[in-house]
Design a protein around this motif. Structure first.
Motif, PDB file in Angstrom:
ATOM      1  N   SER A   1       0.754  -1.205  -0.011  1.00  0.00           N
ATOM      2  CA  SER A   1      -0.237   0.196  -0.016  1.00  0.00           C
ATOM      3  C   SER A   1       0.642   1.207   0.306  1.00  0.00           C
TER       4      SER A   1
ATOM      5  N   LEU B   1       1.131   3.695  -3.049  1.00  0.00           N
ATOM      6  CA  LEU B   1       0.769   5.893  -3.153  1.00  0.00           C
ATOM      7  C   LEU B   1       1.766   6.055  -3.040  1.00  0.00           C
TER       8      LEU B   1
ATOM      9  N   ARG C   1       2.660   6.456  -7.270  1.00  0.00           N
ATOM     10  CA  ARG C   1       1.566   7.306  -7.411  1.00  0.00           C
ATOM     11  C   ARG C   1       1.959   9.116  -7.254  1.00  0.00           C
TER      12      ARG C   1
ATOM     13  N   CYS D   1      -5.616   6.883  -5.135  1.00  0.00           N
ATOM     14  CA  CYS D   1      -5.401   7.000  -3.576  1.00  0.00           C
ATOM     15  C   CYS D   1      -6.245   7.213  -2.452  1.00  0.00           C
TER      16      CYS D   1
ATOM     17  N   GLN E   1      -7.033   3.583  -1.752  1.00  0.00           N
ATOM     18  CA  GLN E   1      -6.859   3.642  -0.719  1.00  0.00           C
ATOM     19  C   GLN E   1      -6.812   3.164   0.573  1.00  0.00           C
ATOM     20  N   VAL E   2      -5.695   4.733   0.874  1.00  0.00           N
ATOM     21  CA  VAL E   2      -5.941   4.800   2.065  1.00  0.00           C
ATOM     22  C   VAL E   2      -7.490   4.666   3.076  1.00  0.00           C
TER      23      VAL E   2
ATOM     24  N   TYR F   1       3.353   4.254   6.470  1.00  0.00           N
ATOM     25  CA  TYR F   1       2.431   4.281   6.297  1.00  0.00           C
ATOM     26  C   TYR F   1       1.369   5.957   6.168  1.00  0.00           C
TER      27      TYR F   1
ATOM     28  N   ALA G   1       2.226   8.717   3.829  1.00  0.00           N
ATOM     29  CA  ALA G   1       1.948   8.831   2.153  1.00  0.00           C
ATOM     30  C   ALA G   1       0.852   8.487   2.810  1.00  0.00           C
ATOM     31  N   ARG G   2      -0.172   8.741   3.418  1.00  0.00           N
ATOM     32  CA  ARG G   2      -1.395   8.941   3.562  1.00  0.00           C
ATOM     33  C   ARG G   2      -1.566  11.061   3.689  1.00  0.00           C
TER      34      ARG G   2
ATOM     35  N   VAL H   1      -1.481  12.123   0.323  1.00  0.00           N
ATOM     36  CA  VAL H   1      -2.831  12.245   0.005  1.00  0.00           C
ATOM     37  C   VAL H   1      -3.898  12.976   0.547  1.00  0.00           C
TER      38      VAL H   1
END
Length: 160
Positions: free
Chosen positions: A94, A98, A101, A115, A118-119, A149, A152-153, A156
């Motif tokens: 995951s 992310l 992308r 994205c 996915q989150v 994570y 990345a979250r 997004v």
């Protein structure tokens, strides 16, 4: 005879199911049981085919069958019946999805939507697993995955 086959089949299915939840400590224990029962040097506890082969051998032995029956019930109890997979198992993929992308340059509205989905899915998995051993007592690897994570979250969510 028929009852023994049904018991062996049920235990095989239940052990496979709880193994797939990815409880590292419990699966280590399972590996020890299967290695001892299969008479091989070591069962690859991460390989589904290796587990399946070892289980087929192990459930034929009534003593090992009883031990495996206890094992899956112990795992079910340990996880309080929560059948959520260890969130760490898919977190690396995951994060990669992310970041790939986000690092690709311009992100399209469709890409941003993917994205966000996915989150949302990862958030749901983590929320479902908060009471599980992997998150109650996270190891350094899990803490690292969660930190990566969250980074990345955040990237997004910042693209709102």
């Amino acid at each position: 005879m028929m009852g023994e086959l049904a018991t062996a089949s049920r235990v095989h299915v239940m052990v496979s199911y709880w193994w797939s939840r990815g409880d590292g400590l419990a699966n280590h224990q399972l590996g020890q049981i299967l290695t001892r029962a299969a008479g091989v040097d070591e069962v690859n506890i991460t390989d589904p085919q290796s587990i399946d082969r070892a289980l087929r051998i192990a459930v034929a032995d009534p003593t090992v069958l009883a031990e495996l029956d206890q094992w899956w019930q112990m795992v079910e109890t340990r996880r309080d019946g929560n059948n959520t997979r260890n969130p760490g198992l898919g977190l690396e993929q995951s994060i990669r999805y992310l970041t790939d992308r986000l690092d690709a340059g311009t992100i399209t509205p469709e890409g941003l939507g993917e994205c966000r989905r996915q989150v949302a899915a990862v958030d749901q998995t983590i929320t479902s697993a908060t009471d599980l051993p992997e998150l109650v007592h996270p190891d350094a690897q899990m803490l690292d995955l969660l930190a990566r994570y969250l980074e990345a979250r955040s990237r997004v969510l910042a693209l709102a």
